[in-house]
Design a protein around this motif. Structure first.
Motif, PDB file in Angstrom:
ATOM      1  N   VAL A   1      56.807 -87.367 -69.193  1.00  0.00           N
ATOM      2  CA  VAL A   1      56.235 -86.145 -68.622  1.00  0.00           C
ATOM      3  C   VAL A   1      55.991 -86.271 -67.122  1.00  0.00           C
ATOM      4  O   VAL A   1      54.953 -85.857 -66.614  1.00  0.00           O
TER       5      VAL A   1
ATOM      6  N   SER B   1      61.092 -84.739 -68.405  1.00  0.00           N
ATOM      7  CA  SER B   1      60.597 -83.582 -67.656  1.00  0.00           C
ATOM      8  C   SER B   1      61.134 -83.556 -66.241  1.00  0.00           C
ATOM      9  O   SER B   1      61.198 -82.501 -65.621  1.00  0.00           O
TER      10      SER B   1
ATOM     11  N   LYS C   1      57.010 -80.059 -66.681  1.00  0.00           N
ATOM     12  CA  LYS C   1      55.624 -80.510 -66.509  1.00  0.00           C
ATOM     13  C   LYS C   1      55.046 -79.894 -65.240  1.00  0.00           C
ATOM     14  O   LYS C   1      55.521 -80.157 -64.133  1.00  0.00           O
TER      15      LYS C   1
END
Length: 444
Positions: free
Chosen positions: A132, A156, A217
């Motif tokens: 992330v 991400s 993200k």
């Protein structure tokens, strides 16, 4: 040169394979599975893997033949899905902050840290992770091509942050590129996008999607590992957040946000995000809203302190650490969809504790609930990426047609969850994508 470009150049020189090469069929005989309804182990089963999928699960012996078939006697041990960590930063977690700030990110240095860390994660039984935030795309590509060993990665890409947000990693002497025209070092290396206003947010999201992001993200609130933003602040306007959600949904995927406080999380919910990262400062009312909206809460149970932790970070983390003791049981009681992750940052020594952190959930969950969370539930969250998921198929479960990511545990983890915290001894077999990466049982 960008860190992502360096990683691409360096990893292309490395080649690794599963220990038996590209076998097509694996038959695992005489194993027990977990029945979550009864919270007990099943009777003896036989599992046939064909390619990268589970083809057959049978109570009776399976007749399978062929030169490419590997038979393994499970000896009555417990077969579980591969572990899944829903919140990692593979690059940031493998490097200390001083290492991240080095100008000479050499080939040897990167291969010996980031690549080695990914391999160790797989050998701890984590066959899938959701990254992330960070310059992850080249590392993921190297793993997928067999140049490095490592878990499946749902990337991400660069975090997306407002100016003075949680992803604004500029040093004091680095000025805003909007006013001074110089892109910050962290942005050059693909670690973050500093994006203000609807247009910049749209561009940043689309850039990540262009490189293969499976989810986006966004930094929606303050953090503890950043220098400038207090934990209690709300970041991004509603319109900016909506821009990110719209761009992600146009590509069939979703936005997850970094946030701790109710105000930031409520704004993110209004914008249409599908997942909240952290949330340790949530109140009951906002948790009820999260449950009503069927939004995921990706929580962690962070370590209270470490010897190398920056004193400022230690102070900022105090309310978060206190809050997590309240949020986990409250979210469970309310019925929030929970995912689990570790979120190790800039302290590589913590990585070896990844499995042990699973045990920290025992304060609030049964062993069966915990195993389900770190396999099946986390796997369900991964599939929220829809067609942007880099690995089509079902994960986190042992059923016919599911992807063959499996661990054979030497014992009953329903009775002794500590088995998951000792992967070197307890994991007799590690299979990812149908390929055997560890086998401590004699093959036949």
């Amino acid at each position: 040169m960008r860190l992502s470009q360096l990683l691409t150049l360096f990893f292309c020189t490395v080649s690794v394979q599963a220990i038996y090469g590209q076998q097509k069929q694996v038959l695992i005989e005489n194993v027990k599975l977990i029945d979550y309804n009864s919270q007990m182990l099943t009777s003896s089963k036989h599992v046939l893997i064909n390619g990268n999928t589970i083809q057959t699960i049978s109570d009776l012996p399976i007749k399978a033949m062929g030169n490419d078939l590997i038979k393994i006697d499970g000896k009555g041990k417990t077969l579980i899905p591969g572990l899944i960590d829903a919140h990692v930063h593979l690059v940031f977690g493998a490097l200390t902050m001083p290492q991240m700030m080095k100008n000479d990110l050499s080939e040897e240095f990167l291969i010996n840290t980031v690549g080695q860390s990914a391999q160790q994660m797989l050998m701890r039984g984590f066959t899938s992770v959701r990254d992330v935030g960070g310059p992850i795309f080249p590392l993921k590509a190297a793993i997928d091509k067999g140049k490095l060993m490592g878990p499946r990665i749902w990337p991400s890409g660069a975090t997306i942050s407002q100016t003075a947000g949680h992803g604004d990693f500029r040093t004091p002497e680095e000025k805003s590129r909007r006013f001074f025209g110089i892109v910050s070092r962290a942005e050059r290396y693909g670690a973050t996008f500093i994006a203000d206003g609807r247009d910049e947010v749209l561009t940043a999201v689309r850039e990540n999607l262009r490189f293969g992001a499976s989810q986006i993200k966004l930094m929606a609130g303050g953090g503890t590992s950043s220098a400038y933003d207090p934990v209690d602040v709300t970041q991004y306007t509603l319109d900016e957040m909506k821009a990110a959600v719209e761009a992600a949904e146009d590509w069939g995927t979703y936005v997850t946000v970094h946030a701790y406080i109710p105000r930031a999380i409520r704004r993110a919910i209004e914008a249409g995000v599908k997942c909240i990262e952290h949330g340790q400062l949530l109140d009951e009312e906002t948790l009820q809203l999260i449950a009503q909206k069927n939004i995921w809460l990706s929580l962690q149970n962070l370590v209270e302190d470490t010897p190398d932790m920056d004193p400022q970070r230690r102070i900022k983390r105090k309310p978060v650490i206190e809050g997590q003791e309240k949020v986990w049981p409250m979210a469970k009681k309310i019925g929030v969809k929970l995912a689990w992750g570790t979120d190790f940052l800039f302290e590589p020594d913590l990585n070896k504790l990844q499995n042990a952190f699973i045990l920290r959930l025992q304060k609030w969950f049964t062993n069966a609930e915990i195993i389900k969370m770190v396999t099946q539930d986390n796997g369900e969250l991964l599939q929220l990426s829809g067609l942007r998921s880099p690995y089509p198929g079902k994960l986190g479960t042992i059923e016919e047609g599911a992807l063959a990511d499996l661990l054979l545990v030497d014992g009953d983890p329903l009775k002794n969850l500590k088995l998951l915290a000792d992967p070197d001894k307890s994991f007799l077999l590690i299979i990812k994508d149908g390929q055997i990466y560890k086998n401590n049982l004699q093959k036949r």
